[in-house]
Design an enzyme around this catalytic site. Structure first.
Site, short mmCIF file in Angstrom:
data_model
loop_
_atom_site.label_atom_id
_atom_site.label_comp_id
_atom_site.label_asym_id
_atom_site.label_seq_id
_atom_site.Cartn_x
_atom_site.Cartn_y
_atom_site.Cartn_z
N LYS A 60 0.85 -1.21 0.00
CA LYS A 60 0.00 0.00 0.00
C LYS A 60 0.88 1.26 0.00
CE LYS A 60 -3.81 -2.45 2.15
NZ LYS A 60 -4.64 -2.79 3.32
N GLN A 104 -4.72 -1.78 9.50
CA GLN A 104 -4.67 -3.11 8.91
C GLN A 104 -5.26 -4.14 9.88
OE1 GLN A 104 -3.66 -3.49 5.76
NE2 GLN A 104 -3.87 -5.72 5.69
N ASP A 127 -11.08 2.64 3.84
CA ASP A 127 -11.42 1.21 3.68
C ASP A 127 -12.92 1.03 3.45
OD1 ASP A 127 -9.30 -0.65 3.78
OD2 ASP A 127 -9.04 -0.34 5.94
#
Ligand code: GUN
Length: 304
Positions: A60, A104, A127
């Site tokens: 990422k 995460q 997200d």
């Protein structure tokens, strides 16, 4: 987008190729934004030392770099407490230079994932995991797009696969993939007829074989076999399963939820693993980060 037909008749829907094209479009948008004084920035929180999570987070950050998006990483030890993690989210929420925040998952067991997701400001929730953003999506007015589901939709769109009026069967009802994808595809923008299947569904192969578009998102290696697939169907494999394989240099290899070789002569098209949905998820995270920066600067959505 070009797709390839290997020896069998099946088209290979390359997420690697499609994500490259999207990243080029996003790179140009970042250049345009910077000329207007807007510089998108993503903050990534990584707690603990799960090797798979570390690989995802690096990927990422690297992609941010390729696209000219600023990124910062908050790396925290495996024994981080919930209060310490909440404090970091709070710091990033109130930092106006940070447009997007992602934590995460999975988190170590002493941390409450749901509370952390809910603590991220919805306007920075790139997200699209926050219940507020999932609520907007369900109401048919999404702000951010959930990364993997939107990646699947971009593969379909850019491969010329019609969704309107199609029977879609989604296997798996996770909060990250199956449920948001099924909601999105039932919206007016996509007009699919959606069936969601899960571990308690009866007659799973028969249900799947009604699908014009079959999406496997269950996390079980090569679970979807030829008998699940209607001739001419499009098969999207969201699975990422590491299986032992002594003949492989690493002693293991990555496979999807679909027996890709076994459906070659049945499906019209399918996404491979690796190189299918996986690379799309990161491209869509970049898309959301750019849109977060746009929204926070009073601009409207950049459309793909
Ligand atoms: N873990 C696996 N996939 C994801 C993702 O898309 N976002 C976050 N935050 N964690 C993940």
């Amino acid at each position: 987008m070009e797709t390839t037909k290997p020896g069998g008749g099946m088209r290979r829907l390359s997420g690697t190729e499609i994500s490259k094209q999207i990243k080029e479009e996003l790179k140009e948008e970042v250049i345009r934004l910077k000329t207007q004084g807007v510089s998108p920035k993503l903050a990534v929180i990584l707690v603990g030392d799960d090797p798979a999570s570390a690989i995802y987070v690096n990927s990422k950050k690297r992609t941010c770099g390729e696209l000219g998006i600023d990124s910062i990483e908050k790396k925290m030890p495996a024994n981080t407490t919930q209060a310490e993690l909440l404090a970091v989210v709070e710091e990033l929420n109130s930092d106006p230079s940070v447009n997007g925040i992602l934590c995460q998952v999975p988190l170590p067991e002493q941390c409450d994932e749901h509370e952390i997701i809910c603590s991220i400001h919805p306007e920075k929730d790139v997200d699209c995991f926050h219940p507020y953003n999932l609520g907007l999506l369900t109401a048919g007015m999404p702000k951010f797009m959930p990364c993997t589901p939107f990646g699947v939709l971009q593969i379909l769109k850019r491969s010329g696969c019609e969704t309107s009026g199609q029977n879609v069967v989604v296997v798996g009802r996770s909060n990250i993939v199956g449920r948001p994808l099924s909601i999105l595809m039932s919206l007016k923008a996509y007009n699919s007829t959606v069936t969601v299947c899960h571990s308690r569904s009866r007659n799973l192969p028969e249900l799947c074989a009604t699908a014009d578009i079959l999406v496997a998102a269950i996390g079980r290696a090569e679970f979807v076999t030829a008998d699940f697939v209607k001739p001419g169907a499009i098969v999207i494999d969201v699975g990422m399963n590491r299986i032992e394989d002594a003949s492989h240099p690493k002693g293991s290899r990555l496979v999807g939820d679909v027996d890709y070789a076994g459906i070659q002569d049945i499906a019209e098209a399918a996404t491979p693993v690796p190189g299918g949905v996986g690379p799309m998820t990161i491209a869509m995270l970049m898309y959301n980060t750019i849109n977060a920066a746009r929204f926070q600067s009073g601009m409207d959505r950049f459309e793909l």
